[in-house]
Design a protein around this motif. Structure first.
Motif, mmCIF file in Angstrom:
data_model
loop_
_atom_site.group_PDB
_atom_site.id
_atom_site.type_symbol
_atom_site.label_atom_id
_atom_site.label_comp_id
_atom_site.label_asym_id
_atom_site.label_seq_id
_atom_site.Cartn_x
_atom_site.Cartn_y
_atom_site.Cartn_z
ATOM 1 N N THR A 16 54.421 4.226 -26.548
ATOM 2 C CA THR A 16 54.877 5.353 -27.356
ATOM 3 C C THR A 16 55.557 4.851 -28.631
ATOM 4 O O THR A 16 55.786 3.652 -28.806
ATOM 5 N N ASP B 139 43.336 8.086 -22.083
ATOM 6 C CA ASP B 139 42.715 7.020 -21.296
ATOM 7 C C ASP B 139 41.855 6.086 -22.143
ATOM 8 O O ASP B 139 41.688 4.921 -21.800
ATOM 9 N N ASN C 156 49.163 8.556 -23.547
ATOM 10 C CA ASN C 156 48.575 8.986 -22.279
ATOM 11 C C ASN C 156 47.051 9.085 -22.328
ATOM 12 O O ASN C 156 46.419 9.371 -21.308
ATOM 13 N N LEU D 63 53.580 5.949 -19.139
ATOM 14 C CA LEU D 63 53.152 7.112 -18.375
ATOM 15 C C LEU D 63 54.118 7.360 -17.238
ATOM 16 O O LEU D 63 53.856 7.089 -16.074
ATOM 17 N N ILE E 67 52.706 11.521 -26.892
ATOM 18 C CA ILE E 67 51.670 11.921 -25.938
ATOM 19 C C ILE E 67 50.429 11.053 -26.093
ATOM 20 O O ILE E 67 49.670 10.850 -25.148
ATOM 21 N N ASN F 166 52.777 9.367 -14.800
ATOM 22 C CA ASN F 166 51.508 8.813 -14.313
ATOM 23 C C ASN F 166 50.339 9.770 -14.536
ATOM 24 O O ASN F 166 49.454 9.889 -13.697
ATOM 25 N N HIS F 167 50.302 10.432 -15.683
ATOM 26 C CA HIS F 167 49.219 11.347 -16.019
ATOM 27 C C HIS F 167 48.467 10.792 -17.216
ATOM 28 O O HIS F 167 49.078 10.482 -18.244
ATOM 29 N N THR F 168 47.170 10.668 -17.098
ATOM 30 C CA THR F 168 46.337 10.292 -18.239
ATOM 31 C C THR F 168 45.480 11.486 -18.632
ATOM 32 O O THR F 168 45.155 12.347 -17.813
ATOM 33 N N SER G 65 53.905 0.440 -19.435
ATOM 34 C CA SER G 65 53.257 1.755 -19.445
ATOM 35 C C SER G 65 54.262 2.844 -19.679
ATOM 36 O O SER G 65 55.302 2.899 -19.052
#
Length: 369
Positions: free
Chosen positions: A72, A211, A209, A4, A206, A7-9, A2
């Protein structure tokens, strides 16, 4: 695997807002002058061609990002090209983002220096804005998206007010003669616009990220087209209000447009309004680029937290900005022409290469089953 780190979706609609604000970015002040320099009064036509470019580039980036959901550009470069070649491509891409960030920092300093606070050292302006950008990077994508959701209605309202207030100043005769300089100048102008659009590739940092990645391509396309619509309308207004000759003589024709507003000798000189829109869009774009730089270096070095790199990279960017762009003359004569090709190679050809390899890689895997 991951990416993130914070930890932001985000959802597809939020990503579309980011793409829109990012696409407007610093272009809102520069694009009209750049297009009018080559195409004259046909600059609005060159800007209209940009809708095709926006669609194609956003489609390319969306398809690449959705193939590697949750990863990414840095991560799937190593997946597709192997460890060492993938890291080399990653370094080239991160350097591209880093240079783009310092160019925007210079643009912010130069704009404020020439238009608002001429006696302030440009170093002070760059450092202050960079501190704000670093804070935006520290909190991560989630808060930036929520801030963008607050910003975009106000930016839209201000743009509508600006456009309506300029209606009395419009002179349609300034659009003629059409194609006076030939079709070749339109493609030359469009090539410069492509340099700005190639920077959409940075949003692949970005895209991971989102969802629901399968909705990302559509959001990417809509955001790119909306941003191009704003630039198209602004370019058209510049030609209709200022004329091609005056547009080419102004460094910031979009800003000069606002000084021409005069409704009943009461509603006048709204240049601060356009400056506000620009501050919103360039803050979003600069923060995304700085965030992408820190996350890219973090993943390249396989670190745990991108926030540990914010201060070192921020400190590095200040002298790099001043050394890389010593003055506006150098920016216009050297960097601006070079940037079109540099951005296209890093922002279009590299993602296209990865997408083609990914398609070939997928087919080979299916054949081996």
């Amino acid at each position: 695997m991951s990416p993130l780190i914070t930890n932001h979706t985000i959802n597809a609609r939020q990503f579309m807002i980011l793409v829109t604000l990012y696409g407007i970015g610093d272009s809102i002040l520069y694009i009209p002058e750049m297009l009018a320099t080559d195409s004259g009064q046909d600059a609005w036509i060159a800007s209209g061609i940009g809708f095709i470019d926006s669609f194609l580039f956003a489609y390319l980036f969306g398809k690449l990002g959705s193939r590697f959901a949750g990863a990414t550009f840095i991560q799937y470069s190593e997946i597709l090209l192997g460890k060492w070649l993938g890291k080399l491509i990653s370094v080239i891409f991160i350097l591209f983002i880093f240079i783009d960030t310092i160019l925007m920092l210079y643009e912010i300093g130069d704009f404020l220096l020439t238009q608002f606070i001429p006696r302030t050292p440009i170093q002070a302006i760059i450092i202050i804005f960079l501190c704000i950008t670093m804070q935006g990077t520290r909190v991560g994508v989630g808060p930036l998206v929520r801030a963008s959701e607050i910003f975009i209605p106000w930016a839209t309202i201000l743009l509508i007010i600006l456009g309506v207030a300029l209606l009395p100043q419009i002179n349609v005769d300034r659009l003629f003669p059409i194609f006076e300089h030939g079709l070749s100048t339109l493609w030359k102008s469009n090539a410069q616009q492509i340099g700005f659009m190639s920077e959409f590739a940075i949003l692949l940092m970005i895209f991971a990220n989102i969802d629901r990645p399968h909705q990302g391509t559509k959001a990417f396309i809509l955001g790119a087209l909306l941003s191009n619509l704003v630039l198209f309308v602004l370019t058209l207004l510049a030609i209709l209000v200022l004329g091609a000759e005056l547009t080419t003589k102004q460094i910031y024709p979009g800003f000069i447009l606002a000084t021409r507003i005069d409704v009943g000798h009461f509603f006048t000189r709204l240049e601060a309004m356009l400056a506000t829109i620009w501050f919103i869009t360039i803050f979003v774009k600069t923060t995304i680029c700085f965030y992408a730089t820190t996350v890219g270096v973090t993943q390249l070095l396989q670190l745990d937290d991108h926030r540990s790199l914010i201060l070192p990279l921020g400190v590095l960017m200040v002298p790099c900005t001043l050394l890389f762009v010593p003055n506006n003359t150098y920016y216009e004569a050297v960097i601006s022409p070079f940037w079109t090709y540099y951005a296209f190679i890093n922002g279009v050809l590299l993602p296209l290469l990865l997408l083609l390899i990914a398609i070939f890689w997928t087919r080979r895997q299916r054949q081996n089953l």
